[in-house]
Design an enzyme around this catalytic site. Structure first.
Site, mmCIF file in Angstrom:
data_model
loop_
_atom_site.group_PDB
_atom_site.id
_atom_site.type_symbol
_atom_site.label_atom_id
_atom_site.label_comp_id
_atom_site.label_asym_id
_atom_site.label_seq_id
_atom_site.Cartn_x
_atom_site.Cartn_y
_atom_site.Cartn_z
ATOM 1 N N MET A 81 6.178 11.617 1.290
ATOM 2 C CA MET A 81 5.807 10.213 1.075
ATOM 3 C C MET A 81 6.425 9.295 2.131
ATOM 4 O O MET A 81 7.370 9.669 2.828
ATOM 5 C CB MET A 81 6.249 9.757 -0.319
ATOM 6 C CG MET A 81 5.542 10.470 -1.462
ATOM 7 S SD MET A 81 6.112 9.939 -3.089
ATOM 8 C CE MET A 81 5.420 8.279 -3.193
ATOM 9 N N HIS A 82 5.871 8.085 2.211
ATOM 10 C CA HIS A 82 6.470 6.927 2.880
ATOM 11 C C HIS A 82 6.419 6.942 4.409
ATOM 12 O O HIS A 82 6.657 5.910 5.039
ATOM 13 C CB HIS A 82 7.945 6.734 2.477
ATOM 14 C CG HIS A 82 8.218 6.813 1.016
ATOM 15 N ND1 HIS A 82 7.509 6.068 0.090
ATOM 16 C CD2 HIS A 82 9.134 7.535 0.311
ATOM 17 C CE1 HIS A 82 7.995 6.332 -1.118
ATOM 18 N NE2 HIS A 82 8.961 7.219 -1.019
ATOM 19 N N ASP A 240 3.679 14.042 -2.579
ATOM 20 C CA ASP A 240 4.307 15.306 -2.974
ATOM 21 C C ASP A 240 4.810 15.290 -4.415
ATOM 22 O O ASP A 240 4.665 16.270 -5.144
ATOM 23 C CB ASP A 240 5.415 15.712 -2.002
ATOM 24 C CG ASP A 240 6.470 14.637 -1.771
ATOM 25 O OD1 ASP A 240 6.418 13.562 -2.409
ATOM 26 O OD2 ASP A 240 7.345 14.866 -0.913
#
Length: 500
Positions: A81-82, A240
């Site tokens: 992520m991110h 995820d």
């Protein structure tokens, strides 16, 4: 027989799995890639490494499984992520991706609170402004690399870039977009107010789709490189943690997951978008349509145990290291460990706190330290469970996956500290399986993710809390929680002596 592929684009490696209609894992191939640490606090990767290694993994997956490529009906994704990926108007990469574990953006987080306000940010995004999220990274590029920002036509998240290279189609989906600080979680759309306040054009945000939506097919270029056919459908996938939840069957109210990898996650299913945890835990869109999850994070969970092994027990395997857990009493003979090796996330959003052993004396052995590390990791995860319970969630059973599910004694420790029954799965492929389940659902093999989970996921053993141990751990946990407040100022002061 027909098949689907789940691709898990992780921080250190990409994992690909081939799954048949019965949920059987027919082949698994992983390929690693490097991290780039140019200076303290920086963590980047070259997105082309993701593409190249995924290409290699898929080619090997197909060749080693001896199946016909035309029998692969669908592909979907799980992704770290991110991470920030920037493309220009010709869809060329503008720089390396800035990853989730990059901590350079403290100033940008403070700026977000200044221009938006903490209360309003929580109302829109359901999350605090933390260095790991995508928007602070975008603002850092805007401030520090204005020439790159000016050329940016669209930002993407890691798995979405990989999917773009496989299909030529640009999208994001709600579970990953929820980790950007640009998504209105409840309304499921990019937030115009937020974009305007921070000076980021909403046109930089990619179109949004559901995780199970088919966004296209494998393109000709990727087909030639991997052996996949252009008839293979490609589905959006999920973050995820969302895919990890799907792969563990966390798909209805009351179901909770504990995942111990490099970091540790406690994740609980939500069917409502309006619960309020005051930003104490993350609140994200699920990979299941119109569902959500709350999540607490321990930054150094498995990382703490790996650090201890590499530095003090390098000749032991993890199995050997953990074998003595049962021979050490609760409380590790008066030794406490706090797993703050790289700061902490939940419940202390603190980048400067550092870990500690408390209570050492000359009688302590390696086995005492090992159990203290395991107990400290589990105590940290319990702080997230405690928040869930304080806000009215009933948690009586938890599915445990990752490194913490590989040792029976650690599973019992989780049951005793969490005071809940712990479920161990028969087979565990984590987020990659969740991605494969999204593909199988998208292909129409099942009419719901829940029915897919019933076919794909089975449990092997349940661990019940020992109430005598629960009582002792409650006393020890109270002491553990005091350590943060007693050491946070010391950590800041000691940082001036860190010359690395």
């Amino acid at each position: 027989m027909k098949y689907v592929i789940g691709i898990d684009l992780g921080t250190s490696a990409v994992k690909t799995i081939l799954v048949d209609r019965k949920g059987q894992i027919c082949a698994v191939v992983s390929k690693s890639y490097p991290l780039i640490h140019e200076q303290t606090g920086y963590s980047e990767q070259d997105p082309e490494e993701w593409v190249q290694q995924t290409t290699r993994a898929l080619k090997e997956l197909i060749s080693s499984s001896n199946i016909k490529p035309e029998d692969i009906e669908g592909i979907s994704y799980s992704g770290q992520m991110h991470g920030l990926v920037l493309l220009d108007e010709s869809y060329n990469l503008l720089r390396n991706s800035i990853l989730w574990n990059d901590t350079r953006t403290t100033e940008q987080c403070n700026y977000l609170y200044k221009v938006i306000g903490e209360k309003r940010l929580l109302e829109i995004t359901k999350n605090q402004a933390l260095e790991g999220f995508t928007l602070p990274k975008l603002l850092w590029v805007k401030e520090r690399e204005p020439e790159i920002f000016e050329k940016t036509a669209v930002f993407m998240l890691p798995k979405d870039y990989l999917r773009f290279k496989m299909t030529g189609c640009i999208h994001s989906e709600y579970s990953d977009a929820a980790g950007t600080l640009l998504l209105n979680i409840s309304k499921k759309k990019w937030d115009e107010e937020l974009c305007e306040l921070v000076g980021v054009s909403i046109s930089l945000c990619p179109p949004l789709v559901e995780s199970s939506e088919c966004i296209g097919n494998v393109n000709e270029e990727f087909s030639q490189k991997t052996g996949l056919t252009t008839s293979t459908k490609v589905f959006a996938g999920g973050a995820d943690n969302a895919c990890g939840a799907i792969g563990a069957g966390i798909l209805s109210p009351g179901e909770t997951l504990c995942s111990i990898g490099t970091s540790g996650v406690v994740l609980s299913y939500e069917e409502r978008s309006d619960r309020d945890f005051n930003g104490k835990v993350h609140y994200f869109n699920h990979g299941k349509e119109n569902a959500f999850y709350t999540m607490g994070v321990t930054l150094s969970a498995g990382h703490s145990l790996n650090w201890f092994k590499e530095n003090f027990a390098e000749n032991d395997t993890f199995e050997e290291l953990l074998a003595d857990l049962k021979n050490v009493p609760i409380g590790s003979n008066g030794l406490l460990f706090t797993p703050y090796l790289v700061g902490e996330r939940t419940p202390h959003a603190d980048a400067t706190i550092r870990g500690s052993f408390i209570g050492m004396d000359a009688s302590h052995k390696k086995s005492d330290f090992t159990r203290a590390v395991v107990e400290g990791i589990t105590f940290s995860l319990n702080e997230s469970i405690e928040i869930f319970r304080e806000y009215g969630k009933e948690i009586t059973s938890i599915v445990s996956i990752g490194g913490g599910a590989k040792n029976e004694q650690w599973l019992q420790i989780q049951a005793d500290i969490f005071n809940a029954k712990i479920i161990k799965l028969s087979t565990e492929q984590g987020p990659a399986l969740g991605a494969a389940m999204l593909a199988s659902y998208g292909c129409g093999w099942y009419n719901s993710l829940e029915k897919c989970a019933n076919a794909f996921i089975t449990s092997s053993k349940i661990y019940y809390p020992n109430q005598a141990s629960v009582k002792v751990y409650k006393q020890l946990y109270a002491l553990y929680k005091e350590v943060y407040n007693q050491t946070k100022e010391l950590s800041k002061e000691l940082n001036q002596f860190n010359k690395r």
